[in-house]
Design a protein around this motif. Sequence first.
Motif, mmCIF file in Angstrom:
data_model
loop_
_atom_site.group_PDB
_atom_site.id
_atom_site.type_symbol
_atom_site.label_atom_id
_atom_site.label_comp_id
_atom_site.label_asym_id
_atom_site.label_seq_id
_atom_site.Cartn_x
_atom_site.Cartn_y
_atom_site.Cartn_z
ATOM 1 N N GLY A 116 87.039 67.330 63.763
ATOM 2 C CA GLY A 116 85.835 68.041 63.342
ATOM 3 C C GLY A 116 85.877 69.497 63.732
ATOM 4 O O GLY A 116 85.569 70.389 62.934
ATOM 5 N N ARG A 117 86.268 69.755 64.970
ATOM 6 C CA ARG A 117 86.359 71.141 65.436
ATOM 7 C C ARG A 117 87.490 71.877 64.728
ATOM 8 O O ARG A 117 87.366 73.064 64.414
ATOM 9 C CB ARG A 117 86.581 71.168 66.942
ATOM 10 N N ARG A 135 88.522 71.336 61.672
ATOM 11 C CA ARG A 135 88.021 71.637 60.324
ATOM 12 C C ARG A 135 87.024 72.799 60.373
ATOM 13 O O ARG A 135 87.072 73.706 59.551
ATOM 14 C CB ARG A 135 87.369 70.392 59.719
ATOM 15 N N THR A 136 86.127 72.780 61.362
ATOM 16 C CA THR A 136 85.158 73.858 61.516
ATOM 17 C C THR A 136 85.857 75.187 61.758
ATOM 18 O O THR A 136 85.509 76.210 61.150
ATOM 19 C CB THR A 136 84.197 73.552 62.687
ATOM 20 N N LEU A 148 85.752 78.365 59.318
ATOM 21 C CA LEU A 148 85.256 79.603 59.914
ATOM 22 C C LEU A 148 86.299 80.716 59.836
ATOM 23 O O LEU A 148 85.967 81.866 59.527
ATOM 24 C CB LEU A 148 84.848 79.337 61.359
ATOM 25 N N TRP A 189 80.611 75.948 71.575
ATOM 26 C CA TRP A 189 80.157 74.664 71.040
ATOM 27 C C TRP A 189 80.946 73.528 71.661
ATOM 28 O O TRP A 189 80.394 72.508 72.027
ATOM 29 C CB TRP A 189 80.316 74.617 69.530
ATOM 30 N N THR A 244 83.858 79.030 68.170
ATOM 31 C CA THR A 244 83.793 77.567 68.330
ATOM 32 C C THR A 244 83.921 77.113 69.781
ATOM 33 O O THR A 244 83.533 75.993 70.104
ATOM 34 C CB THR A 244 84.886 76.858 67.505
#
Length: 147
Positions: free
Chosen positions: A85-86, A88-89, A93, A127, A124
């Motif tokens: 998930g990170r 992909r983020t 980004l 987060w 990121t």
Amino acid sequence: MTLGVLLAAVTPTPWLKAGIVLMAAADTWLVVSDLLQAPNAALIAAHPGGGLPRLQTELFGSVSMGYGDLFIAGVLGALLSDDRGRQRTAAVLTFAIAAVFDLLFLAVSELPATVPVALALVVTEPWAFSGRYRRWRRVASTPRPAR
């Protein structure tokens, strides 16, 4: 990317994160001070013999990216490979930051492509830290069975 994965496997994560940010800072300084143009021109002009691939630069139409730019993106991808998930983020980004960053081409002819990658990492990272902190607090506050 393969070299990025190998580097991520043998290097402490905080060092890699610091290295990505420091590489972007050094790349920015080299571009702004016009110290990168001559070496880049020599690398772009070089053609390996025997039909070997040109690994020193990547051409996208009339735009070229150096090996370091692609390497840093590969290192970030490898660094985040354990969290899809990170990863992909960070990829989305990086793409968004690069698209906005590329608007600077209207004013200048050369930009450091490592900056969007480093900015995606910097954005990121808090987060990820807050998520790890919340998980740690949840585990730490869970009552343990009496022995």
